[in-house]
Design a protein around this motif. Sequence first.
Motif, PDB file in Angstrom:
ATOM      1  N   LEU A 137      46.647  33.249  26.707  1.00 60.77           N
ATOM      2  CA  LEU A 137      47.232  33.971  27.843  1.00 60.77           C
ATOM      3  C   LEU A 137      46.912  35.464  27.756  1.00 60.77           C
ATOM      4  CD1 LEU A 137      50.653  32.150  28.263  1.00 60.77           C
ATOM      5  CD2 LEU A 137      48.501  31.786  29.498  1.00 60.77           C
ATOM      6  N   THR A 138      46.795  35.985  26.554  1.00 57.43           N
ATOM      7  CA  THR A 138      46.367  37.372  26.384  1.00 57.43           C
ATOM      8  C   THR A 138      44.937  37.543  26.889  1.00 57.43           C
ATOM      9  OG1 THR A 138      47.839  37.650  24.486  1.00 57.43           O
ATOM     10  CG2 THR A 138      46.038  39.241  24.706  1.00 57.43           C
ATOM     11  N   HIS A 139      44.079  36.573  26.577  1.00 57.74           N
ATOM     12  CA  HIS A 139      42.697  36.612  27.087  1.00 57.74           C
ATOM     13  C   HIS A 139      42.683  36.507  28.611  1.00 57.74           C
ATOM     14  CE1 HIS A 139      40.900  36.656  23.168  1.00 57.74           C
ATOM     15  NE2 HIS A 139      41.314  35.435  22.852  1.00 57.74           N
ATOM     16  N   ALA A 140      43.525  35.627  29.149  1.00 56.77           N
ATOM     17  CA  ALA A 140      43.612  35.488  30.608  1.00 56.77           C
ATOM     18  C   ALA A 140      44.066  36.795  31.233  1.00 56.77           C
ATOM     19  CB  ALA A 140      44.561  34.349  30.976  1.00 56.77           C
ATOM     20  N   ALA A 141      45.024  37.467  30.617  1.00 55.70           N
ATOM     21  CA  ALA A 141      45.525  38.743  31.134  1.00 55.70           C
ATOM     22  C   ALA A 141      44.434  39.808  31.133  1.00 55.70           C
ATOM     23  CB  ALA A 141      46.729  39.213  30.313  1.00 55.70           C
ATOM     24  N   THR A 142      43.662  39.843  30.083  1.00 57.23           N
ATOM     25  CA  THR A 142      42.557  40.809  30.002  1.00 57.23           C
ATOM     26  C   THR A 142      41.541  40.551  31.107  1.00 57.23           C
ATOM     27  OG1 THR A 142      42.858  41.030  27.616  1.00 57.23           O
ATOM     28  CG2 THR A 142      40.708  41.689  28.515  1.00 57.23           C
ATOM     29  N   LEU A 143      41.205  39.279  31.307  1.00 59.41           N
ATOM     30  CA  LEU A 143      40.273  38.928  32.376  1.00 59.41           C
ATOM     31  C   LEU A 143      40.846  39.271  33.750  1.00 59.41           C
ATOM     32  CD1 LEU A 143      38.989  35.496  31.045  1.00 59.41           C
ATOM     33  CD2 LEU A 143      37.570  37.502  31.515  1.00 59.41           C
ATOM     34  N   LEU A 144      42.113  38.984  33.960  1.00 59.82           N
ATOM     35  CA  LEU A 144      42.736  39.287  35.251  1.00 59.82           C
ATOM     36  C   LEU A 144      42.761  40.791  35.530  1.00 59.82           C
ATOM     37  CD1 LEU A 144      45.627  36.678  35.147  1.00 59.82           C
ATOM     38  CD2 LEU A 144      43.768  36.752  36.837  1.00 59.82           C
ATOM     39  N   THR A 145      42.999  41.583  34.515  1.00 63.46           N
ATOM     40  CA  THR A 145      42.964  43.039  34.686  1.00 63.46           C
ATOM     41  C   THR A 145      41.570  43.479  35.116  1.00 63.46           C
ATOM     42  OG1 THR A 145      44.736  43.353  33.072  1.00 63.46           O
ATOM     43  CG2 THR A 145      43.308  45.254  33.504  1.00 63.46           C
ATOM     44  N   ASP A 146      40.565  42.924  34.461  1.00 63.36           N
ATOM     45  CA  ASP A 146      39.176  43.223  34.823  1.00 63.36           C
ATOM     46  C   ASP A 146      38.864  42.733  36.239  1.00 63.36           C
ATOM     47  OD1 ASP A 146      36.413  44.010  34.374  1.00 63.36           O
ATOM     48  OD2 ASP A 146      35.968  41.893  34.022  1.00 63.36           O
ATOM     49  N   LEU A 147      39.340  41.546  36.568  1.00 65.30           N
ATOM     50  CA  LEU A 147      39.093  40.994  37.907  1.00 65.30           C
ATOM     51  C   LEU A 147      39.744  41.831  39.003  1.00 65.30           C
ATOM     52  CD1 LEU A 147      39.339  37.205  37.125  1.00 65.30           C
ATOM     53  CD2 LEU A 147      37.387  38.359  38.191  1.00 65.30           C
ATOM     54  N   ALA A 148      40.926  42.338  38.751  1.00 67.40           N
ATOM     55  CA  ALA A 148      41.587  43.190  39.748  1.00 67.40           C
ATOM     56  C   ALA A 148      40.711  44.400  40.070  1.00 67.40           C
ATOM     57  CB  ALA A 148      42.967  43.634  39.254  1.00 67.40           C
ATOM     58  N   ALA A 149      40.147  45.011  39.045  1.00 67.84           N
ATOM     59  CA  ALA A 149      39.278  46.173  39.254  1.00 67.84           C
ATOM     60  C   ALA A 149      37.965  45.777  39.926  1.00 67.84           C
ATOM     61  CB  ALA A 149      39.001  46.856  37.918  1.00 67.84           C
ATOM     62  N   ARG A 150      37.370  44.679  39.471  1.00 69.58           N
ATOM     63  CA  ARG A 150      36.097  44.226  40.061  1.00 69.58           C
ATOM     64  C   ARG A 150      36.258  43.859  41.534  1.00 69.58           C
ATOM     65  NH1 ARG A 150      31.951  41.379  36.548  1.00 69.58           N
ATOM     66  NH2 ARG A 150      32.381  42.038  34.431  1.00 69.58           N
ATOM     67  N   GLU A 151      37.331  43.135  41.840  1.00 69.29           N
ATOM     68  CA  GLU A 151      37.528  42.720  43.224  1.00 69.29           C
ATOM     69  C   GLU A 151      37.899  43.908  44.105  1.00 69.29           C
ATOM     70  OE1 GLU A 151      38.945  38.987  44.427  1.00 69.29           O
ATOM     71  OE2 GLU A 151      38.919  38.190  42.387  1.00 69.29           O
ATOM     72  N   ARG A 152      38.626  44.838  43.577  1.00 68.29           N
ATOM     73  CA  ARG A 152      38.933  46.044  44.350  1.00 68.29           C
ATOM     74  C   ARG A 152      37.636  46.756  44.706  1.00 68.29           C
ATOM     75  NH1 ARG A 152      41.313  51.676  43.015  1.00 68.29           N
ATOM     76  NH2 ARG A 152      42.298  52.166  44.987  1.00 68.29           N
ATOM     77  N   HIS A 153      36.758  46.900  43.725  1.00 66.76           N
ATOM     78  CA  HIS A 153      35.467  47.547  43.972  1.00 66.76           C
ATOM     79  C   HIS A 153      34.651  46.757  45.001  1.00 66.76           C
ATOM     80  CE1 HIS A 153      31.627  49.491  43.421  1.00 66.76           C
ATOM     81  NE2 HIS A 153      31.099  48.353  43.010  1.00 66.76           N
ATOM     82  N   ALA A 154      34.584  45.448  44.839  1.00 66.28           N
ATOM     83  CA  ALA A 154      33.810  44.623  45.775  1.00 66.28           C
ATOM     84  C   ALA A 154      34.346  44.761  47.195  1.00 66.28           C
ATOM     85  CB  ALA A 154      33.835  43.160  45.334  1.00 66.28           C
ATOM     86  N   MET A 155      35.660  44.759  47.333  1.00 74.43           N
ATOM     87  CA  MET A 155      36.230  44.867  48.671  1.00 74.43           C
ATOM     88  C   MET A 155      36.087  46.276  49.235  1.00 74.43           C
ATOM     89  SD  MET A 155      37.067  41.965  49.779  1.00 74.43           S
ATOM     90  CE  MET A 155      37.720  40.346  49.430  1.00 74.43           C
ATOM     91  N   GLN A 156      36.057  47.283  48.389  1.00 72.77           N
ATOM     92  CA  GLN A 156      35.776  48.635  48.881  1.00 72.77           C
ATOM     93  C   GLN A 156      34.366  48.685  49.464  1.00 72.77           C
ATOM     94  OE1 GLN A 156      36.730  50.719  45.236  1.00 72.77           O
ATOM     95  NE2 GLN A 156      38.636  51.525  46.107  1.00 72.77           N
ATOM     96  N   VAL A 157      33.423  48.048  48.786  1.00 69.08           N
ATOM     97  CA  VAL A 157      32.052  47.966  49.288  1.00 69.08           C
ATOM     98  C   VAL A 157      32.037  47.235  50.623  1.00 69.08           C
ATOM     99  CG1 VAL A 157      29.800  46.879  48.865  1.00 69.08           C
ATOM    100  CG2 VAL A 157      30.963  48.125  47.015  1.00 69.08           C
ATOM    101  N   LEU A 158      32.718  46.100  50.693  1.00 71.42           N
ATOM    102  CA  LEU A 158      32.694  45.272  51.904  1.00 71.42           C
ATOM    103  C   LEU A 158      33.485  45.889  53.057  1.00 71.42           C
ATOM    104  CD1 LEU A 158      33.012  41.788  50.204  1.00 71.42           C
ATOM    105  CD2 LEU A 158      31.002  42.717  51.382  1.00 71.42           C
ATOM    106  N   SER A 159      34.379  46.806  52.768  1.00 67.07           N
ATOM    107  CA  SER A 159      35.133  47.438  53.845  1.00 67.07           C
ATOM    108  C   SER A 159      34.283  48.460  54.605  1.00 67.07           C
ATOM    109  CB  SER A 159      36.398  48.107  53.298  1.00 67.07           C
ATOM    110  OG  SER A 159      36.075  49.254  52.553  1.00 67.07           O
ATOM    111  N   ASN A 160      33.083  48.704  54.123  1.00 70.15           N
ATOM    112  CA  ASN A 160      32.191  49.691  54.733  1.00 70.15           C
ATOM    113  C   ASN A 160      30.990  49.072  55.433  1.00 70.15           C
ATOM    114  OD1 ASN A 160      33.620  52.060  53.880  1.00 70.15           O
ATOM    115  ND2 ASN A 160      32.927  51.617  51.817  1.00 70.15           N
ATOM    116  N   LEU A 161      31.153  47.903  56.022  1.00 67.02           N
ATOM    117  CA  LEU A 161      30.025  47.286  56.734  1.00 67.02           C
ATOM    118  C   LEU A 161      29.793  47.980  58.055  1.00 67.02           C
ATOM    119  CD1 LEU A 161      30.470  43.451  56.202  1.00 67.02           C
ATOM    120  CD2 LEU A 161      29.208  45.064  54.831  1.00 67.02           C
TER     121      LEU A 161
END
Length: 161
Positions: A137-161
Amino acid sequence: MTARNLSFTITRTTPPDLPTAIRTAVTANARAFLDPPIANLGHRGIAKAAHQVTRWLDRSSDPSRDLPQAATLMERGGTGGSLFRALYRDFLAESATIVDDENLRLGHHLYADIAPLWTEVAHHITTAGETHDPTHLTHAATLLTDLAARERHAMQVLSNL
């Protein structure tokens, strides 16, 4: 959220302008993800899950049943994990063949990297339930923290179409 007992009848006789429809849909989705109405949605929801997932063994009365079930839902159902990300990745890839936009292509590549990480999160949650080992679960938490940042970045990119 689902709307109960709701159906639609489509009566349009002319096809929509697909490039405009794609830009509108992707931009609206990205903006909703970036500014969700409640903390359980979007990148904020992923970050919140990262903080809570480490307590799931303690919160469940039957972790051997509950955690693998939660991981299965994340992996194969709903919008809370890899199922949605794989569908969205494929939608973005197809959309990039219709709309010539660098941000759309970049968003597709970002989601191509993101989708498998959700499978890894689900694996750690399943393994934690099966073994009762909180390290997963600690590993899952680390991945989820990374995913939150990655998806935020991806959606920032996609919000500029």
